[in-house]
Scaffold this motif. Sequence first.
Motif, PDB file in Angstrom:
ATOM      1  N   THR A  41       3.846  -4.254 -11.466  1.00  0.00           N
ATOM      2  CA  THR A  41       3.791  -2.683 -11.707  1.00  0.00           C
ATOM      3  C   THR A  41       4.741  -1.964 -10.819  1.00  0.00           C
ATOM      4  N   GLY A  42       5.023  -0.735 -11.436  1.00  0.00           N
ATOM      5  CA  GLY A  42       6.126   0.106 -10.597  1.00  0.00           C
ATOM      6  C   GLY A  42       5.760   0.443  -9.197  1.00  0.00           C
ATOM      7  N   SER A  43       4.328   0.315  -8.998  1.00  0.00           N
ATOM      8  CA  SER A  43       3.844   0.609  -7.737  1.00  0.00           C
ATOM      9  C   SER A  43       3.147  -0.527  -7.099  1.00  0.00           C
ATOM     10  N   PRO A  44       3.722  -1.626  -6.792  1.00  0.00           N
ATOM     11  CA  PRO A  44       3.021  -2.774  -6.248  1.00  0.00           C
ATOM     12  C   PRO A  44       2.358  -2.425  -5.134  1.00  0.00           C
ATOM     13  N   SER A  45       1.339  -3.306  -4.975  1.00  0.00           N
ATOM     14  CA  SER A  45       0.272  -3.171  -3.438  1.00  0.00           C
ATOM     15  C   SER A  45       0.972  -3.769  -2.232  1.00  0.00           C
ATOM     16  N   SER A  46       0.430  -3.240  -1.298  1.00  0.00           N
ATOM     17  CA  SER A  46       1.159  -3.824   0.171  1.00  0.00           C
ATOM     18  C   SER A  46       1.118  -5.477  -0.044  1.00  0.00           C
ATOM     19  N   ASP A  93       9.128  -3.691 -13.494  1.00  0.00           N
ATOM     20  CA  ASP A  93       9.616  -3.288 -12.142  1.00  0.00           C
ATOM     21  C   ASP A  93      10.103  -1.982 -12.013  1.00  0.00           C
ATOM     22  N   SER A  94       9.885  -1.188 -10.865  1.00  0.00           N
ATOM     23  CA  SER A  94      10.445  -0.035 -10.637  1.00  0.00           C
ATOM     24  C   SER A  94      11.744  -0.122  -9.905  1.00  0.00           C
ATOM     25  N   THR A 111      11.925   0.941  -6.431  1.00  0.00           N
ATOM     26  CA  THR A 111      10.801   0.066  -5.285  1.00  0.00           C
ATOM     27  C   THR A 111      12.010  -1.115  -5.217  1.00  0.00           C
ATOM     28  N   LEU A 134       3.938  -6.738  -1.841  1.00  0.00           N
ATOM     29  CA  LEU A 134       5.294  -6.584  -1.101  1.00  0.00           C
ATOM     30  C   LEU A 134       5.431  -7.407  -0.009  1.00  0.00           C
TER      31      LEU A 134
END
Length: 421
Positions: free
Chosen positions: A53-58, A87-88, A91, A61
């Motif tokens: 997702t464009g907002s990956p979890s911690s 991907d974002s 990010t 990451l």
Amino acid sequence: MRVLHTADWHLGQRFISGHERTDEHRLFLDWLVQTVRERQVEVLVVAGDVFDTGSPSSTALELYYSFLVSLRQTDCRDVVIVGGNHDSPATLNAPARLLRHLRVHVVGCVPECFDDQILLLDDAHGQPGLLVCAVPFLRDRDVRLSVPGESAEDREQRIRQGIADHYARVAETERVWQHKAAGRPVLATGHLYAAGGTASDSERTIHVGNLGQVTADHFPACFDYVALGHLHRPQRVGGREHIRYSGSPIPLSFSEVQDTKQVLLLDFQNGAVGIEPIEVPTARRLARFHGSLEEVSADLLAYDNAGLPLPAWVDVEVRSELSQLEVAEQLLKVIEMLDRKQLEVLSRRHLRLVTLRPLGDEPEPLTRSLHDFTEREVFERRLENEPEDDRPELLRTFDELTELMHEASPPGPLSKGRGGA
């Protein structure tokens, strides 16, 4: 130069019912570091969709950055990462300047300066060794201008031509031709849907339908290898050995249960490229059991997951003339017997088989009166709106209440098994 091509990691993916893939991804990345070390890989290329997702979890990451740090303990000098459609760009690009000090080159989207996606990497002796045209996923704004009132066919042609023009422009840059003239290899990346490619259920549609499909002929001949991402099954494009999808390292849907997951090892020597697929070890199997209730039950009870660190995830489809509730009740009894450390059923479906009548038989009425149903049949219809896992318990409770009513009431319409509930 020895290069390893991989793509479509989808770190942070949540499977059916939110099941995490963190353990699988961690085991894959640990194996990848070991493979890079043992096979003396000099350059690692990741062709998009690092994250799901464009907002990956911690957690996602952490996996990503820990992997990049671990690579410093190997002989891998450079890492090239391009953005995919999942991907974002923001990010990926945010730490790009910092990662460059670790010789990690990130191109999350088409850069403002076109030549910034053309990377010259040194060999082991500090001399120019490999030119990488790091082309990321090309969005509409990168390849076409919106034209009011254009037809779907015109739009498709504009997208396809825009993608082809982008690669042609890359190939025509002075750095590419100087590098080719010196006899050094040129590698290009891409994250797109190539015509004729075999997709699975887990790829998100790029553009609309099949818009933007390109063919092998759209890639200029100056590219010695084209490292592609987006399709999760490893495959060649247009039968060309040097234009390939590496595929995803783990199965991302049940449609990929038969796929062999791999990364591709490339050896550039004397103007030629040798390509060796390396199979990725399986940490968790995905399995499909489809058939009659008896066949599915036998397959579940006989499944052997020995030797794998993670329990298998299973998709079940039962084809039976029994009602949905009857199938669910019997299937749950089988599932309760399974060792959840070895096997877990994530998806269940019931296809009810209907026996066709011979021609000329009296047809059944199209509608049935409420008085044509038994109390239990009425309640079963009502349960179709309830969660499947709750139905057996609700049905048992109904049977107990019905029995108590019959014991406490004199004979009447309800005790005869007809009427409303």
